[in-house]
Design a protein around this motif. Structure first.
Motif, PDB file in Angstrom:
ATOM      1  N   GLY A 131       0.819  -1.280   0.033  1.00 53.36           N
ATOM      2  CA  GLY A 131       0.190  -0.017   0.026  1.00 53.36           C
ATOM      3  C   GLY A 131       0.847   1.294  -0.040  1.00 53.36           C
ATOM      4  O   GLY A 131       1.988   1.228   0.549  1.00 53.36           O
ATOM      5  N   TRP A 153      -7.976   4.752   6.451  1.00 49.39           N
ATOM      6  CA  TRP A 153      -6.716   4.001   5.511  1.00 49.39           C
ATOM      7  C   TRP A 153      -6.259   2.737   6.204  1.00 49.39           C
ATOM      8  O   TRP A 153      -6.105   1.715   5.746  1.00 49.39           O
ATOM      9  N   LYS A 155      -7.740   0.882   8.248  1.00 49.15           N
ATOM     10  CA  LYS A 155      -8.640  -0.115   8.250  1.00 49.15           C
ATOM     11  C   LYS A 155      -8.407  -0.970   7.116  1.00 49.15           C
ATOM     12  O   LYS A 155      -8.787  -2.359   7.220  1.00 49.15           O
ATOM     13  N   THR A 156      -8.144  -0.389   6.098  1.00 47.79           N
ATOM     14  CA  THR A 156      -7.875  -1.175   4.617  1.00 47.79           C
ATOM     15  C   THR A 156      -6.459  -1.921   4.898  1.00 47.79           C
ATOM     16  O   THR A 156      -6.506  -2.937   4.011  1.00 47.79           O
TER      17      THR A 156
END
Length: 158
Positions: A131, A153, A155-156
């Protein structure tokens, strides 16, 4: 997944993002600090920072410790200076051998991320990239928004 956030923050913006990620991911944090950590203001700040980037300076860092093997994922964050990662992060990556990890990248800037992620990925070959995110922070409202966006973010990434 055990996570370390390694970051440099000149003006505190990347620190806001790093701490929001730390809280959301229950991560450990390593704040990198140059030996010369004076804050420059106004035009001097931009001339000094630009000169460091253009000369490929690698300012010495204050001592730090981290057991890279203890972490599954390492999040690396830095400000953007003249379209590049801040020199302190370049010092860190040139001194540190990180391989076989999941790497997440973030940067903070006033309006353009330049080639920060490309540069960091080149320096971190041998890892898996999981990421990347840039945060535009121009003022206190931008800091609050970045803090909230970083928590979302995270959480992703979890």
């Amino acid at each position: 997944m055990k996570t370390l956030i390694a970051y440099y923050s000149y003006s505190g913006n990347c620190g806001v993002v790093a701490n929001a990620l730390k809280d959301a991911l229950n991560a450990d944090v390593l704040e990198l600090k140059p030996v010369d950590d004076r804050i420059r203001k106004g035009l001097v700040k931009y001339i000094w920072g630009g000169k460091q980037v253009l000369s490929h300076a690698k300012p010495p860092l204050k001592p730090y410790q981290a057991d890279w093997e203890a972490y599954d994922r390492i999040i690396i964050g830095c400000p953007v200076w003249a379209g590049s990662p801040a020199p302190a992060i370049m010092t860190f990556l040139s001194e540190t051998k990180i391989t076989g990890k999941k790497i997440v990248l973030f940067c903070c800037h006033l309006g353009g991320r330049g080639k920060v992620f490309d540069t960091l990925k080149t320096m971190l070959e041998g890892n898996t990239f999981a990421g990347e995110r840039d945060f535009v922070i121009r003022d206190d409202e931008g800091r609050r928004r970045a803090q909230d966006d970083a928590a979302v973010w995270a959480k992703t990434l979890a």
